[in-house]
Structures are given as structure tokens and as C-alpha cells.
Design a protein around this motif. Structure first.
Motif, PDB file in Angstrom:
ATOM      1  N   UNK A 167       1.022  -1.276  -0.012  1.00 18.08           N
ATOM      2  CA  UNK A 167       0.012  -0.136   0.019  1.00 18.08           C
ATOM      3  C   UNK A 167       0.814   1.304  -0.018  1.00 18.08           C
ATOM      4  N   UNK A 168       2.060   1.248   0.925  1.00 17.72           N
ATOM      5  CA  UNK A 168       2.569   2.396   0.843  1.00 17.72           C
ATOM      6  C   UNK A 168       4.146   2.044   1.422  1.00 17.72           C
ATOM      7  N   UNK A 169       5.271   2.994   1.332  1.00 14.41           N
ATOM      8  CA  UNK A 169       6.351   2.910   1.654  1.00 14.41           C
ATOM      9  C   UNK A 169       6.667   3.949   2.771  1.00 14.41           C
ATOM     10  N   UNK A 170       7.345   3.569   3.902  1.00 13.91           N
ATOM     11  CA  UNK A 170       7.519   4.429   4.797  1.00 13.91           C
ATOM     12  C   UNK A 170       8.952   4.418   5.238  1.00 13.91           C
ATOM     13  N   UNK A 171       9.624   5.565   5.854  1.00 14.09           N
ATOM     14  CA  UNK A 171      10.732   5.558   6.555  1.00 14.09           C
ATOM     15  C   UNK A 171      11.000   6.808   7.356  1.00 14.09           C
ATOM     16  N   UNK A 172      11.950   6.901   8.094  1.00 15.93           N
ATOM     17  CA  UNK A 172      12.262   7.714   9.035  1.00 15.93           C
ATOM     18  C   UNK A 172      13.421   8.584   8.559  1.00 15.93           C
ATOM     19  N   UNK A 173      13.297   9.949   8.661  1.00 13.61           N
ATOM     20  CA  UNK A 173      14.506  10.866   8.419  1.00 13.61           C
ATOM     21  C   UNK A 173      14.672  11.889   9.449  1.00 13.61           C
ATOM     22  N   UNK A 185      12.117  15.253  -2.894  1.00 13.60           N
ATOM     23  CA  UNK A 185      12.190  15.205  -4.461  1.00 13.60           C
ATOM     24  C   UNK A 185      11.782  14.046  -4.743  1.00 13.60           C
ATOM     25  N   UNK A 186      11.900  12.889  -4.146  1.00 17.25           N
ATOM     26  CA  UNK A 186      11.394  11.732  -4.784  1.00 17.25           C
ATOM     27  C   UNK A 186       9.742  11.639  -4.626  1.00 17.25           C
ATOM     28  N   UNK A 187       9.297  12.422  -4.063  1.00 20.23           N
ATOM     29  CA  UNK A 187       7.786  12.612  -3.878  1.00 20.23           C
ATOM     30  C   UNK A 187       7.099  11.773  -2.529  1.00 20.23           C
ATOM     31  N   UNK A 188       7.894  11.689  -1.628  1.00 25.72           N
ATOM     32  CA  UNK A 188       7.620  11.200  -0.166  1.00 25.72           C
ATOM     33  C   UNK A 188       6.977  12.515   0.501  1.00 25.72           C
ATOM     34  N   UNK A 189       6.053  12.421   1.235  1.00 24.30           N
ATOM     35  CA  UNK A 189       5.278  13.265   2.140  1.00 24.30           C
ATOM     36  C   UNK A 189       5.549  13.033   3.659  1.00 24.30           C
ATOM     37  N   UNK A 190       5.492  13.957   4.431  1.00 24.72           N
ATOM     38  CA  UNK A 190       5.553  13.492   5.907  1.00 24.72           C
ATOM     39  C   UNK A 190       4.196  12.852   6.457  1.00 24.72           C
ATOM     40  N   UNK A 191       4.621  11.882   7.319  1.00 20.06           N
ATOM     41  CA  UNK A 191       3.175  11.130   7.557  1.00 20.06           C
ATOM     42  C   UNK A 191       3.176  11.475   8.956  1.00 20.06           C
ATOM     43  N   UNK A 192       3.979  11.611   9.817  1.00 18.58           N
ATOM     44  CA  UNK A 192       3.878  11.999  11.216  1.00 18.58           C
ATOM     45  C   UNK A 192       4.989  12.982  11.922  1.00 18.58           C
TER      46      UNK A 192
END
Length: 72
Positions: free
Chosen positions: A38-44, A57-64
Motif C-alpha cells: 500500500x505504501x512505503x515509509x521511512x524515518x528521516x 524530491x522523490x515524492x515522499x510526504x511527511x506522515x507524522x
């Protein structure tokens, strides 16, 4: 919901700005789509604005937002 979590994407500083990180992420993105995630998540880390800009720039948006107070 199936989530693919990326623990780390690490690119040697001598190889940065050459498309390596983008290629790694695109590989993961294609894999996740093929496997029906459904999705890909990561921490930064917020103290790493270069990484934040890279992922945006890759299209990821903040989730929390994760917050902390360091004790001691």
C-alpha cells in the motif's frame, strides 16, 4: 494494509549527487508496487535537511512527527 518500511538508504558521500540514491529508491518503489504494498515509509532526521529535501524530491510526504526531550 501492507507497508514496506525502509530502515536505511545510505550512499557514500563520494557517490552522492550521481543518481545512486534515486536508483535505489526507484528499485524499492517498483518492488513494492509489484508485491502489492500500500505504501512505503521511512524515518528521516529533521536535523538532516539534505535528506529531507532528497526524499521530498522523490515524492515522499511527511506522515507524522516524532518528538523527544533528551534527558541528562
Amino acid at each position: 494494509i501492507k507497508t514496506l518500511y525502509i530502515d536505511d538508504i545510505c550512499v557514500d558521500k563520494n557517490a552522492r549527487k550521481k543518481g545512486v540514491g534515486k536508483a535505489l529508491y526507484e528499485y524499492v518503489l517498483n518492488y513494492a508496487r509489484e508485491k502489492g504494498y500500500y505504501n512505503i515509509t521511512l524515518n528521516v532526521w529533521s536535523c538532516n535537511p539534505g535528506a529531507v529535501k532528497f526524499y521530498e524530491a522523490l515524492g515522499l510526504k511527511p506522515q507524522k512527527v516524532c518528538m523527544e526531550e533528551v534527558l541528562g
